[in-house]
Design an enzyme around this catalytic site. Structure first.
Site, PDB file in Angstrom:
ATOM      1  CB  ILE A   1      -0.951   0.041   1.213  1.00  0.00           C
ATOM      2  CG1 ILE A   1      -1.957  -1.110   1.160  1.00  0.00           C
ATOM      3  CG2 ILE A   1      -1.692   1.382   1.269  1.00  0.00           C
ATOM      4  CD1 ILE A   1      -2.907  -1.166   2.337  1.00  0.00           C
ATOM      5  CD  GLU A   2       2.708   5.011  -4.358  1.00  0.00           C
ATOM      6  OE1 GLU A   2       3.781   5.467  -4.771  1.00  0.00           O
ATOM      7  OE2 GLU A   2       1.767   4.707  -5.115  1.00  0.00           O
ATOM      8  CB  VAL A   3       0.635   5.653   3.127  1.00  0.00           C
ATOM      9  CG1 VAL A   3       0.003   6.784   3.941  1.00  0.00           C
ATOM     10  CG2 VAL A   3       0.065   4.308   3.572  1.00  0.00           C
TER      11      VAL A   3
ATOM     12  CB  THR B   1       3.938   2.774  -7.653  1.00  0.00           C
ATOM     13  OG1 THR B   1       2.667   3.298  -7.279  1.00  0.00           O
ATOM     14  CG2 THR B   1       4.677   2.302  -6.407  1.00  0.00           C
TER      15      THR B   1
END
Length: 698
Positions: free
Chosen positions: A461-463, A499
């Site tokens: 998960i990209e926070v 990403t």
């Protein structure tokens, strides 16, 4: 006087029944990872057990819900081949001594028995496992570019048969208790409350016996009869080579160790195992994969540095129950959270809940969850066509259509019903969080949580942290990611974040090569041969051309460049992706052929490519990743490598874009300057690369 050092392993003399125990409880590690001190203490405990001569012996953990999670990977960092081989031979000898004890030994597995933890259990005569969600067994070393080094390649085939053992070892499988029972790895599954009693019963009742090599006559024949065994091993080698293209040497080394042991005996097999592990641990692939594993372990704490305090999370809301939203809701429920979901109408809600039930049922069939736990997961999720039930949510994740105005409206609606301290997270792949929060009354509580598809398989998960984000809100999003069993990275706000931005640059370069005359198949084939899971043009088809076009346009606009036109041209003609009429390829069943319309729309005839396609595309991505570090979109090279490997499939054996740049050394700048001279300033090396300072210490 200084106090004596606390032992990691203790021998507990026999009770009135005559059963003694060896208890593993490493004081400085929550998962009992095996380090040299544990091995030394275990050896001393075995000596004490042999001297005491009890009627039976239990090997157990002193930690609640945790057995032995494997070897301490830090032992493999920086050690020479000889040092690593010496350490593993010492562990082998300890387990040989355990196996040679003259009384029955039973492993009481109360949690994860992975890698060296399972090898320890295999050296016991019996294995009893608790029926608990945390309990798992497996030999996952090949996933790290290694082989089981403490007898796993020798004892597992002798216990469950060659074919089953090859499946477990080569696929790095972890098995839930009942699957482990069916496979023959454990002897009984019991309630956690009676685990030690059941183990004691077996220690008193069972007798030592030689492993049979499989449950059926066919399994035993495959294990012990040389012609049949040779056939099974040839098949295994062929499958491994087809899947890995020879880039990952560990599975082949595991097959060789198994073959040696079954043909020449346990001692020869253990010797082959130790030599293979020593060689793999200092090889490039093994070092990169172990480094990634260590980064993943360290990231759980490192990701919280510089953040605030996470708020407690018990209830989560999910807005949008499409495939992504359904996956997010299921992951949250699997993490033990209560979930309230919303979609536009009752039919959409029902469809989403049905998807959740299907995902959970399939996971239960594969042994990811026990059936009872699967039922509890589904039971934690409710849904409706409005925001009723959202007032108690600690965190709400919106997963609606990737359109700015829609997401802004959802945020405004949520603020009408949520508590002031509730966090709002947007699952967007490219839209800046500051823009999504622009009309919010409290924009500081709006964060990004970029999930990857499919949610139940992708571990990242990209926070996303906007300039106005509350540090406590970011910490809460990270804590939620951990609760969902994911690895989190924290990145700065901006179009595409990290990403999507770097992947869009690489895909954009593939479009440029297409416009120069490169074949669709030549581009994708070059990238797959380099080590990518799929080529960039096939990736666009699988993601969907409309989604890819939106992401590409968002990133291109932010960089002040003209977005590629080919994707929108295909969409305009009805080519919207693999499941929507095709795209760069046409699809007929499992058959895929290049779409001839692409070449017509590009307007350039196909011509041979005289440069290295994979180098050009991969270095475009590496350079953009370095720019993200320059611009502080990334906080560290470690998060950049984790994001690339776990998020979109950068070849793991290369370690990630930053570790790959380190491996190339000065050559990365020279190559980028050559590409810049040929194709323009977009290849001008980023400052982080020009500095020629390594991103990681060797």
């Amino acid at each position: 006087m200084p106090s004596a050092q606390v032992r990691s392993v203790t021998f507990v003399p026999a009770d009135d029944s005559g059963v003694a125990r060896i208890v593993i409880d490493r004081p400085d590690d929550p998962v009992n990872a095996m380090d040299l001190r544990v091995v030394e203490d275990f050896a001393a405990a075995i000596v004490a057990a042999r001297a005491a001569a009890p009627r039976g012996l239990i090997v157990a953990s002193g930690k609640d819900g945790r057995f032995v999670a494997g070897a301490d990977l830090s032992l493999l960092s920086g050690g020479s081949r000889i040092e690593i081989e010496r350490a593993i031979r010492a562990f082998q000898q300890v387990l040989n001594d355990l196996a040679a004890l003259p009384f029955t030994t039973v492993a009481a597995i109360n949690g994860a028995a992975i890698g060296g933890g399972l090898e320890l259990a295999l050296a016991c005569d019996r294995r009893i496992i608790a029926d608990a969600p945390s309990a798992r067994v497996g030999l996952t070393e090949t996933r790290l570019g290694l082989v089981p080094g403490a007898g796993g390649t020798q004892r597992l085939p002798r216990l469950i048969g060659l074919v089953r053992a090859l499946d477990v070892i080569l696929n790095a499988r972890t098995l839930a208790p009942r699957r482990a029972l069916r496979a023959g790895i454990v002897d009984e599954v019991v309630h956690p409350a009676v685990l030690l009693k059941a183990a004691a019963d077996h220690a008193l009742r069972d007798r030592k016996q030689k492993p049979r090599g499989g449950a059926t006559a066919v399994e035993r024949a495959t294990t012990w009869l040389p012609p049949v065994r040779a056939f099974a091993l040839r098949q295994a080698r062929s499958r491994v080579l087809a899947e890995t293209k020879g880039r990952y040497p560990a599975p082949l080394a595991a097959i060789d160790a198994i073959a040696t042991g079954l043909a020449k005996g346990m001692a020869a097999g253990l010797d082959a195992e130790a030599r293979a592990l020593g060689e793999l641990a200092v090889g490039g692939t093994g070092k990169n994969l172990v480094a990634l594993a260590l980064l993943t372990l360290h990231q759980r704490k490192a990701v919280l540095q510089g953040l605030g305090r996470a708020r407690p999370i018990a209830a989560v809301g999910v807005v949008g129950l499409g495939f992504m939203g359904s996956g997010i809701a299921q992951a949250a429920a699997a993490g033990g959270l209560r979930v309230r979901a919303r979609d536009r109408d009752a039919a959409a809600v029902a469809k989403g809940l049905s998807t959740i039930r299907q995902l959970t049922a399939e996971a239960a069939k594969k042994g990811v969850f026990e059936r009872r736990e699967a039922a509890r997961i589904v039971g934690r999720i409710t849904g409706g066509p409005d925001l009723a039930g959202f007032s108690g949510a600690d965190l709400v994740i919106e997963a609606v259509f990737e359109e700015l105005a829609t997401k802004q409206r959802v945020v405004e609606e949520l603020e009408q019903v949520l508590r002031p301290d509730a966090v709002i997270a947007s699952n967007t792949s490219a839209l800046p969080i500051a823009e999504i929060a622009r009309r919010a009354r409290a924009p500081e509580r709006v964060v990004g949580m970029h999930f990857f598809s499919p949610v139940h398989r992708m571990p990242l998960i990209e926070v996303v942290r906007s300039a106005r984000a509350d540090p406590d809100a970011i910490a809460t999003a990270v804590a939620a990611a951990h609760a969902l069993g994911k690895t989190a990275i924290v990145v700065g706000d901006g179009a595409g974040f990290y990403t999507t931005r770097v992947l869009s640059v690489m895909i954009g370069e593939a479009f440029a090569m297409l416009a120069e005359g490169a074949d669709i198949e030549a581009i994708d084939r070059a990238m797959v041969e380099f080590g990518w899971p799929v080529g960039p043009l096939q990736e666009v088809d699988e993601v969907g051309l409309e989604v890819a076009a939106h992401a590409g346009e968002t990133v291109a606009k932010a960089r002040g460049i003209t977005p590629p036109t080919i994707v929108n041209a295909l969409v305009a003609e009805g080519f919207k992706g693999k499941a929507k009429g095709g795209g760069f390829y046409r699809y007929s069943g499992r058959r895929r052929t290049p779409n001839p319309r692409v070449r017509e729309l590009v307007g350039v005839d196909s011509r041979p490519v005289v440069e290295d396609i994979a180098e050009r595309l991969t270095l475009a991505l590496v350079n953009e990743a370095a720019r993200c570090l320059d611009e502080r979109v990334l906080r560290s090279p470690a998060e950049g490598d984790l994001g690339a490997v776990l998020g979109f499939g950068f070849p793991p054996f290369l370690g990630g874009p930053f570790r790959y740049a380190d491996a190339l050394g000065d050559g990365v700048v020279a190559s980028l300057e050559r590409l810049a001279a040929a194709h323009g300033d977009r290849f001008a090396p980023a400052n982080a690369l020009r500095s020629r300072r390594p991103f990681f210490r060797v």
